[in-house]
Scaffold this motif. Structure first.
Motif, PDB file in Angstrom:
ATOM      1  N   GLU A 178       0.827  -1.188   0.000  1.00 27.79           N
ATOM      2  CA  GLU A 178       0.000   0.000   0.000  1.00 27.79           C
ATOM      3  C   GLU A 178       0.878   1.262   0.000  1.00 27.79           C
ATOM      4  OE1 GLU A 178      -3.201   2.055   2.920  1.00 27.79           O
ATOM      5  OE2 GLU A 178      -3.278  -0.116   2.757  1.00 27.79           O
ATOM      6  N   LEU A 179       1.981   1.219   0.739  1.00 29.91           N
ATOM      7  CA  LEU A 179       2.883   2.369   0.760  1.00 29.91           C
ATOM      8  C   LEU A 179       3.470   2.649  -0.619  1.00 29.91           C
ATOM      9  CD1 LEU A 179       4.817   1.722   4.079  1.00 29.91           C
ATOM     10  CD2 LEU A 179       3.140   3.514   3.640  1.00 29.91           C
ATOM     11  N   LEU A 180       3.874   1.605  -1.320  1.00 30.25           N
ATOM     12  CA  LEU A 180       4.429   1.794  -2.664  1.00 30.25           C
ATOM     13  C   LEU A 180       3.382   2.369  -3.613  1.00 30.25           C
ATOM     14  CD1 LEU A 180       6.601  -1.419  -3.176  1.00 30.25           C
ATOM     15  CD2 LEU A 180       7.389   0.938  -2.957  1.00 30.25           C
ATOM     16  N   GLN A 181       2.164   1.886  -3.524  1.00 26.53           N
ATOM     17  CA  GLN A 181       1.102   2.381  -4.401  1.00 26.53           C
ATOM     18  C   GLN A 181       0.855   3.875  -4.171  1.00 26.53           C
ATOM     19  OE1 GLN A 181      -0.274   0.965  -6.977  1.00 26.53           O
ATOM     20  NE2 GLN A 181       0.702  -0.995  -6.643  1.00 26.53           N
ATOM     21  N   LYS A 182       0.910   4.306  -2.932  1.00 25.64           N
ATOM     22  CA  LYS A 182       0.700   5.731  -2.637  1.00 25.64           C
ATOM     23  C   LYS A 182       1.909   6.559  -3.063  1.00 25.64           C
ATOM     24  CE  LYS A 182      -2.632   4.987   0.931  1.00 25.64           C
ATOM     25  NZ  LYS A 182      -3.398   5.665   1.911  1.00 25.64           N
ATOM     26  N   ALA A 183       3.097   6.032  -2.843  1.00 25.80           N
ATOM     27  CA  ALA A 183       4.319   6.776  -3.192  1.00 25.80           C
ATOM     28  C   ALA A 183       4.450   6.965  -4.695  1.00 25.80           C
ATOM     29  CB  ALA A 183       5.543   6.048  -2.644  1.00 25.80           C
ATOM     30  N   LYS A 184       4.059   5.975  -5.478  1.00 23.09           N
ATOM     31  CA  LYS A 184       4.249   6.050  -6.933  1.00 23.09           C
ATOM     32  C   LYS A 184       3.497   7.218  -7.561  1.00 23.09           C
ATOM     33  CE  LYS A 184       0.521   3.130  -8.649  1.00 23.09           C
ATOM     34  NZ  LYS A 184      -0.200   4.120  -9.396  1.00 23.09           N
ATOM     35  N   ASP A 185       2.416   7.625  -6.942  1.00 22.80           N
ATOM     36  CA  ASP A 185       1.598   8.706  -7.502  1.00 22.80           C
ATOM     37  C   ASP A 185       2.246  10.081  -7.371  1.00 22.80           C
ATOM     38  OD1 ASP A 185      -0.371   6.903  -8.272  1.00 22.80           O
ATOM     39  OD2 ASP A 185      -1.434   7.083  -6.368  1.00 22.80           O
ATOM     40  N   ILE A 186       3.247  10.207  -6.522  1.00 25.91           N
ATOM     41  CA  ILE A 186       3.876  11.519  -6.340  1.00 25.91           C
ATOM     42  C   ILE A 186       5.302  11.585  -6.895  1.00 25.91           C
ATOM     43  CG2 ILE A 186       2.451  12.103  -4.342  1.00 25.91           C
ATOM     44  CD1 ILE A 186       4.843  11.409  -2.565  1.00 25.91           C
ATOM     45  N   ILE A 187       5.764  10.491  -7.477  1.00 26.83           N
ATOM     46  CA  ILE A 187       7.119  10.445  -8.031  1.00 26.83           C
ATOM     47  C   ILE A 187       7.088  10.852  -9.500  1.00 26.83           C
ATOM     48  CG2 ILE A 187       9.132   8.980  -8.467  1.00 26.83           C
ATOM     49  CD1 ILE A 187       8.531   9.432  -5.491  1.00 26.83           C
TER      50      ILE A 187
ATOM     51  N   ASP B 112      10.814  -9.002  -1.411  1.00 23.92           N
ATOM     52  CA  ASP B 112      10.756  -9.137  -2.861  1.00 23.92           C
ATOM     53  C   ASP B 112       9.367  -9.522  -3.341  1.00 23.92           C
ATOM     54  OD1 ASP B 112      11.274 -11.675  -1.683  1.00 23.92           O
ATOM     55  OD2 ASP B 112      12.062 -12.446  -3.566  1.00 23.92           O
ATOM     56  N   GLY B 113       8.565 -10.142  -2.492  1.00 19.23           N
ATOM     57  CA  GLY B 113       7.182 -10.434  -2.867  1.00 19.23           C
ATOM     58  C   GLY B 113       6.381  -9.161  -3.083  1.00 19.23           C
ATOM     59  N   VAL B 114       6.574  -8.193  -2.225  1.00 19.95           N
ATOM     60  CA  VAL B 114       5.902  -6.898  -2.353  1.00 19.95           C
ATOM     61  C   VAL B 114       6.388  -6.174  -3.607  1.00 19.95           C
ATOM     62  CG1 VAL B 114       5.666  -4.596  -1.309  1.00 19.95           C
ATOM     63  CG2 VAL B 114       5.492  -6.634   0.121  1.00 19.95           C
ATOM     64  N   VAL B 115       7.702  -6.210  -3.824  1.00 23.97           N
ATOM     65  CA  VAL B 115       8.280  -5.535  -4.992  1.00 23.97           C
ATOM     66  C   VAL B 115       7.794  -6.185  -6.287  1.00 23.97           C
ATOM     67  CG1 VAL B 115      10.433  -5.045  -6.210  1.00 23.97           C
ATOM     68  CG2 VAL B 115      10.261  -4.630  -3.754  1.00 23.97           C
ATOM     69  N   LYS B 116       7.785  -7.501  -6.353  1.00 25.46           N
ATOM     70  CA  LYS B 116       7.315  -8.201  -7.555  1.00 25.46           C
ATOM     71  C   LYS B 116       5.854  -7.877  -7.841  1.00 25.46           C
ATOM     72  CE  LYS B 116      10.566 -11.999  -7.288  1.00 25.46           C
ATOM     73  NZ  LYS B 116      10.787 -13.408  -6.976  1.00 25.46           N
ATOM     74  N   GLU B 117       5.030  -7.861  -6.815  1.00 20.85           N
ATOM     75  CA  GLU B 117       3.613  -7.527  -6.979  1.00 20.85           C
ATOM     76  C   GLU B 117       3.451  -6.089  -7.480  1.00 20.85           C
ATOM     77  OE1 GLU B 117      -0.082  -6.919  -3.946  1.00 20.85           O
ATOM     78  OE2 GLU B 117       1.075  -8.777  -3.709  1.00 20.85           O
TER      79      GLU B 117
ATOM     80  N   THR C  50      10.648  -0.083 -12.853  1.00 17.34           N
ATOM     81  CA  THR C  50      11.593  -1.199 -12.967  1.00 17.34           C
ATOM     82  C   THR C  50      12.376  -1.329 -11.665  1.00 17.34           C
ATOM     83  OG1 THR C  50      13.322   0.207 -13.901  1.00 17.34           O
ATOM     84  CG2 THR C  50      11.897  -0.941 -15.469  1.00 17.34           C
ATOM     85  N   LEU C  51      12.894  -2.527 -11.445  1.00 17.10           N
ATOM     86  CA  LEU C  51      13.765  -2.772 -10.303  1.00 17.10           C
ATOM     87  C   LEU C  51      15.182  -2.415 -10.729  1.00 17.10           C
ATOM     88  CD1 LEU C  51      14.294  -3.906  -7.476  1.00 17.10           C
ATOM     89  CD2 LEU C  51      14.485  -6.165  -8.532  1.00 17.10           C
ATOM     90  N   ASP C  52      15.738  -1.400 -10.105  1.00 19.34           N
ATOM     91  CA  ASP C  52      17.083  -0.932 -10.432  1.00 19.34           C
ATOM     92  C   ASP C  52      18.142  -1.719  -9.659  1.00 19.34           C
ATOM     93  OD1 ASP C  52      18.923   0.871 -11.717  1.00 19.34           O
ATOM     94  OD2 ASP C  52      19.108   1.898  -9.798  1.00 19.34           O
TER      95      ASP C  52
END
Length: 68
Positions: free
Chosen positions: A1-10, A29-34, A43-45
């Motif tokens: 959920e944190l990643l989903q919210k952060a992506k909108d402001i990047i 990595d499960g969260v990152v893959k999802e 992308t995963l850097d």
């Protein structure tokens, strides 16, 4: 959920660093893959797992995600 919210402001070509103090795949990595599967403009850097017996820490995970 944190990643989903952060992506909108990047901004494009921006970076998110996702880090936990856990070694559990479902928190790391499960969260990152999802996240990557649901967000094709990211992308995963780089990623790193820190292990207690190798890195002299309690254990941690970090991933650097890059927006295209």
């Amino acid at each position: 959920e944190l990643l989903q919210k952060a992506k909108d402001i990047i901004k494009p070509r921006g970076t998110i660093v996702y880090s936990t103090c856990s070694l559990e795949p479902e928190e790391n990595d499960g969260v990152v893959k999802e996240f990557l599967a649901a967000n094709g403009d990211w992308t995963l850097d780089a990623e790193r797992i820190l292990l207690p017996f190798k890195d002299n820490v309690d254990g941690a995970y970090a991933a650097r995600l890059q927006r295209k």
